[in-house]
Write a protein that holds these residues in place. Sequence first.
Motif, PDB file in Angstrom:
ATOM      1  N   VAL A  52       0.870  -1.128   0.061  1.00  0.00           N
ATOM      2  CA  VAL A  52       0.006  -0.083   0.020  1.00  0.00           C
ATOM      3  C   VAL A  52       0.856   1.372   0.061  1.00  0.00           C
ATOM      4  O   VAL A  52       1.724   1.378   0.710  1.00  0.00           O
ATOM      5  CB  VAL A  52      -0.946   0.060   1.260  1.00  0.00           C
ATOM      6  CG1 VAL A  52      -1.576   1.389   1.331  1.00  0.00           C
ATOM      7  CG2 VAL A  52      -2.161  -0.973   0.961  1.00  0.00           C
ATOM      8  N   MET A 106      -9.743   1.372   0.151  1.00  0.00           N
ATOM      9  CA  MET A 106      -8.945   0.061   0.666  1.00  0.00           C
ATOM     10  C   MET A 106      -9.778  -0.936   0.325  1.00  0.00           C
ATOM     11  O   MET A 106     -11.222  -0.960   0.731  1.00  0.00           O
ATOM     12  CB  MET A 106      -8.428   0.065   1.995  1.00  0.00           C
ATOM     13  CG  MET A 106      -7.337   0.801   2.257  1.00  0.00           C
ATOM     14  SD  MET A 106      -5.820   0.143   1.813  1.00  0.00           S
ATOM     15  CE  MET A 106      -5.470  -1.249   2.985  1.00  0.00           C
ATOM     16  N   ARG A 136      -5.697  -4.013  -0.184  1.00  0.00           N
ATOM     17  CA  ARG A 136      -4.922  -3.401  -1.098  1.00  0.00           C
ATOM     18  C   ARG A 136      -5.716  -1.889  -1.218  1.00  0.00           C
ATOM     19  O   ARG A 136      -6.744  -1.986  -1.016  1.00  0.00           O
ATOM     20  CB  ARG A 136      -5.022  -4.071  -2.341  1.00  0.00           C
ATOM     21  CG  ARG A 136      -4.163  -5.395  -2.425  1.00  0.00           C
ATOM     22  CD  ARG A 136      -4.282  -6.182  -3.801  1.00  0.00           C
ATOM     23  NE  ARG A 136      -3.527  -7.382  -3.601  1.00  0.00           N
ATOM     24  CZ  ARG A 136      -2.126  -7.490  -3.696  1.00  0.00           C
ATOM     25  NH1 ARG A 136      -1.541  -6.397  -4.289  1.00  0.00           N
ATOM     26  NH2 ARG A 136      -1.275  -8.433  -3.639  1.00  0.00           N
ATOM     27  N   LEU A 137      -4.763  -1.086  -1.796  1.00  0.00           N
ATOM     28  CA  LEU A 137      -5.390   0.253  -2.191  1.00  0.00           C
ATOM     29  C   LEU A 137      -6.040   0.232  -3.712  1.00  0.00           C
ATOM     30  O   LEU A 137      -5.259  -0.126  -4.558  1.00  0.00           O
ATOM     31  CB  LEU A 137      -4.306   1.412  -2.018  1.00  0.00           C
ATOM     32  CG  LEU A 137      -4.709   2.714  -2.112  1.00  0.00           C
ATOM     33  CD1 LEU A 137      -5.683   3.206  -0.829  1.00  0.00           C
ATOM     34  CD2 LEU A 137      -3.645   3.685  -2.368  1.00  0.00           C
TER      35      LEU A 137
END
Length: 237
Positions: free
Chosen positions: A25, A205, A209-210
């Motif tokens: 991230v 998010m 994960r972003l």
Amino acid sequence: MHPPHRLEIRGLTKRFGPVAAVTDVGFAVEPGRVTGFLGPNGSGKTTTLRMLLGLVEPDAGTALVNGLRYRELPDPARTVGAALEANNFHPGQTGRDHLRIYAAMIGSPDSRVDEVLSLTGIWDAAHRKTGGYSTGMRQRLNLATAMLGEPPVLVLDEPTNGLDPEGIAWLRRFLKEAAAEGRTVLVASHVLSEAAQLVDDVLVMHRGRLLAAAPLTELAAGTTLEDAFLNLTGALA
């Protein structure tokens, strides 16, 4: 006005056994704006915040405040005002006593206690024991604690929990004013409809994960934030 403080997350990764809590991230949070760190419970938001605050050691990557790790800051509690949980109060202490103890710990004068009680709208409850506070009152006391050191950075985890519509409107005004004073404001939330009322920029998010980082007006252009989120996560299916 506060001197600008920028948050920068670079490649943060954290596993807890077989669970990938956060994976690679990276994002930046700019001063003068309210940034929403959004996603469902379990998406990795709180773990990311805890890595930023030095409470969890990342497996990889860095979390920086003006180029320094939290533990490298010369005066961390007066640089970053953090409110991660609204239940870290001794139920037998009054709100004022809680704030006085914390103020002494970080080197803030007693006079600042009265200032943050007024700032967060809990002056009338200052003499009451925190065990009798509602969830919304605990949120305000948590925010008052974070503001004691007059920090240029605010990091808040789920600050709308327990707030009624009036309380959410108050929080919106509070955060906008904090950003207008030059603060860097990062707010994590899983309630997208409420977050959309509070923030300028959005970090999304999902499963550690972003997925997106953009101004709210760009991400939710012509739609709701909930639908924008569904569009992003649907693309992963």
